[in-house]
Enzyme design. Structure first.
Site: not given
Length: 186
Positions: A68-70
């Protein structure tokens, strides 16, 4: 099904644990650069997929790698992780009294195929005093957080007026959507 979480984020690990999901953490260093012509949502997905591709040949059959990347975005400007105290202060000052978006891109790698998606949450900050911002930065050192804040910390308690969308997305992993997508891959 074996789930591999490719993230050192303690918040993502805690969320998966709270969901009752069994997983192990495996880390790889990945360059998080991206093409400048991408939209913010495309950036989050691009980086999540890049992280997943680092595992392409190295996982057991039917295992699933979750990456994931936020990112935080205000007026189309992507705010990543701050590079120091002044950068964090600039970011939080920019967010003060405004709406911004928190976008998490998620990639699920299984049998060399990537399934990716993203979630967007709108976050509304009240106006913040400069002294309060500096105290938060000094006390919490939010240098590992996109947009220089964690919703589970001081800003979430006193600065956020409302959220449209998923709370856990703002924490760093849209758990409801991750759960749905993992069910499809079983």
């Amino acid at each position: 099904m074996q789930l591999i979480l490719a993230s050192k984020s303690p918040r993502r690990q805690e969320l998966l644990t709270l969901m009752g999901v069994d997983f192990k953490v495996v880390l790889k260093d990945v360059d998080e650069s991206y093409p400048q012509n991408l939209s913010p949502a495309e950036v989050a997905v691009f980086i999540a997929e890049k992280k997943a591709r680092a595992f392409d040949e190295k996982i057991e059959e039917n295992a699933i790698v979750l990456t994931a990347d936020t990112i935080v975005c205000v007026d189309g400007l992507i705010l990543g992780k701050p590079e120091g105290e002044e950068h964090a202060f600039e970011m939080l000052s920019l967010l003060s009294g405004r709406k911004h978006e928190v976008i998490t891109g998620v990639a699920l790698l299984q049998n060399q195929k990537i399934h990716s998606f993203y979630e967007i949450s709108e976050v509304y900050f009240k106006s913040l005093e400069a002294a309060d911002i500096r105290k938060y930065i000094e006390d919490c050192k939010p240098f590992d957080k996109a947009g220089a804040y964690g919703i589970q910390e001081w800003p979430g308690l006193v600065a956020i007026e409302r959220i449209n969308g998923s709370y856990t997305n703002v924490v760093g992993l849209p758990t409801h959507r991750v759960y749905q997508e993992l069910q499809k891959l079983k």
